[in-house]
Design a protein around this motif. Sequence first.
Motif, short mmCIF file in Angstrom:
data_model
loop_
_atom_site.label_atom_id
_atom_site.label_comp_id
_atom_site.label_asym_id
_atom_site.label_seq_id
_atom_site.Cartn_x
_atom_site.Cartn_y
_atom_site.Cartn_z
N VAL A 50 -0.90 12.16 6.81
CA VAL A 50 -2.12 12.48 7.57
C VAL A 50 -2.94 11.21 7.68
N LEU A 51 -3.16 10.78 8.91
CA LEU A 51 -3.98 9.60 9.19
C LEU A 51 -5.20 10.03 9.98
N ILE A 52 -6.36 9.63 9.52
CA ILE A 52 -7.60 9.95 10.23
C ILE A 52 -8.26 8.64 10.61
N ASP A 53 -8.25 8.36 11.90
CA ASP A 53 -8.83 7.14 12.41
C ASP A 53 -10.26 7.41 12.88
N GLU A 54 -11.11 6.40 12.70
CA GLU A 54 -12.51 6.51 13.10
C GLU A 54 -13.19 7.69 12.40
N TYR A 55 -12.81 7.91 11.13
CA TYR A 55 -13.39 9.00 10.35
C TYR A 55 -14.91 8.91 10.29
N THR B 292 13.72 -1.33 2.90
CA THR B 292 15.18 -1.15 2.94
C THR B 292 15.58 0.26 3.36
N GLU B 293 14.65 1.22 3.29
CA GLU B 293 15.01 2.62 3.58
C GLU B 293 14.64 3.10 4.98
N TRP B 294 13.51 2.73 5.49
CA TRP B 294 13.03 3.16 6.81
C TRP B 294 13.13 4.67 7.00
N THR B 295 12.49 5.38 6.13
CA THR B 295 12.43 6.84 6.22
C THR B 295 11.40 7.25 7.26
N GLU B 296 11.77 8.19 8.12
CA GLU B 296 10.85 8.69 9.13
C GLU B 296 10.12 9.92 8.59
N TYR B 297 8.79 9.87 8.66
CA TYR B 297 7.96 10.98 8.20
C TYR B 297 7.22 11.59 9.38
N PRO B 298 6.90 12.86 9.30
CA PRO B 298 6.03 13.44 10.33
C PRO B 298 4.61 12.91 10.13
N VAL B 299 4.03 12.40 11.19
CA VAL B 299 2.69 11.82 11.11
C VAL B 299 1.71 12.71 11.87
N LEU B 300 0.68 13.15 11.17
CA LEU B 300 -0.40 13.93 11.78
C LEU B 300 -1.57 12.97 11.93
N HIS B 301 -1.79 12.52 13.16
CA HIS B 301 -2.80 11.49 13.42
C HIS B 301 -4.00 12.13 14.10
N MET C 5 0.84 -1.21 0.00
CA MET C 5 0.00 0.00 0.00
C MET C 5 0.87 1.25 0.00
N THR C 6 1.88 1.25 0.83
CA THR C 6 2.70 2.45 1.00
C THR C 6 3.70 2.65 -0.13
N HIS C 7 3.87 1.66 -0.97
CA HIS C 7 4.79 1.79 -2.09
C HIS C 7 4.05 1.77 -3.44
N SER C 8 2.78 2.07 -3.40
CA SER C 8 1.99 2.16 -4.64
C SER C 8 2.09 3.58 -5.18
N ALA C 9 1.53 3.79 -6.32
CA ALA C 9 1.58 5.11 -6.96
C ALA C 9 0.53 6.06 -6.38
N SER C 10 -0.31 5.59 -5.49
CA SER C 10 -1.37 6.42 -4.92
C SER C 10 -0.82 7.46 -3.96
N LYS C 11 -1.27 8.68 -4.13
CA LYS C 11 -0.88 9.75 -3.22
C LYS C 11 -1.82 9.78 -2.01
N TYR C 12 -3.07 9.42 -2.25
CA TYR C 12 -4.10 9.41 -1.20
C TYR C 12 -4.74 8.04 -1.17
N MET C 13 -5.11 7.62 0.03
CA MET C 13 -5.82 6.34 0.17
C MET C 13 -6.97 6.53 1.13
N PHE C 14 -8.10 5.99 0.76
CA PHE C 14 -9.27 5.97 1.62
C PHE C 14 -9.59 4.51 1.88
N LEU C 15 -9.54 4.11 3.12
CA LEU C 15 -9.78 2.71 3.47
C LEU C 15 -11.11 2.59 4.18
N SER C 16 -12.03 1.95 3.53
CA SER C 16 -13.36 1.75 4.10
C SER C 16 -13.55 0.26 4.31
#
Length: 172
Positions: A154-159, A86-95, A40-51
């Motif tokens: 940006v992660l939105i839980d229980e949207y 292989t990279e383990w890049t740290e990103y700022p997460v807005l949860h 999922m995180t290595h796909s070409a999608s910039k945005y994902m909506f998981l329902s």
Amino acid sequence: MEERSMTQATKLYPIGIQTFSEIINKNYLYIDKTEHVYHMTHSASKYMFLSRPRRFGKSLLTSTLRTYFEGRRDLFKGLAMERLETEWTEYPVLHFDMSLGKHMEKEQLERYLLSQLEQIEEDYGIHSDSPDSNIRLTKLIRHVYEQTGRQAVVLIDEYDAPLLDVVHEEKN
């Protein structure tokens, strides 16, 4: 292989636990879905909506994504993600957790969202007086990028929590 099965059989089920790090740190049974997270995180999608249906693991998946994007490699030891990434890049997460946004009127919900924005802004040393959550979120994402040099996740839980209250309301 049989030894691993015996070890898993003796682990406790994480009933009611929706935090990836807690499941891993307390050695609860975890069914490894990190290969799917990797794809999922290595796909070409910039945005994902998981329902997904209720009680189907959305919060645990969100927590797993958060842990992954925070670069917490140590928690993925022995899981598919450990060998795939292989990279383990740290990103700022807005949860944003909307689980407590149930049974609220529109104004209450806006204040709830603003309080979550304010907490994240404080974490990044930002102060904003704007009452508009859209403006604040946009500024926050831009500021975080400028501060860290990395795109914010940006992660939105229980949207759906606030939405479920009004879905079945009758129109007057």
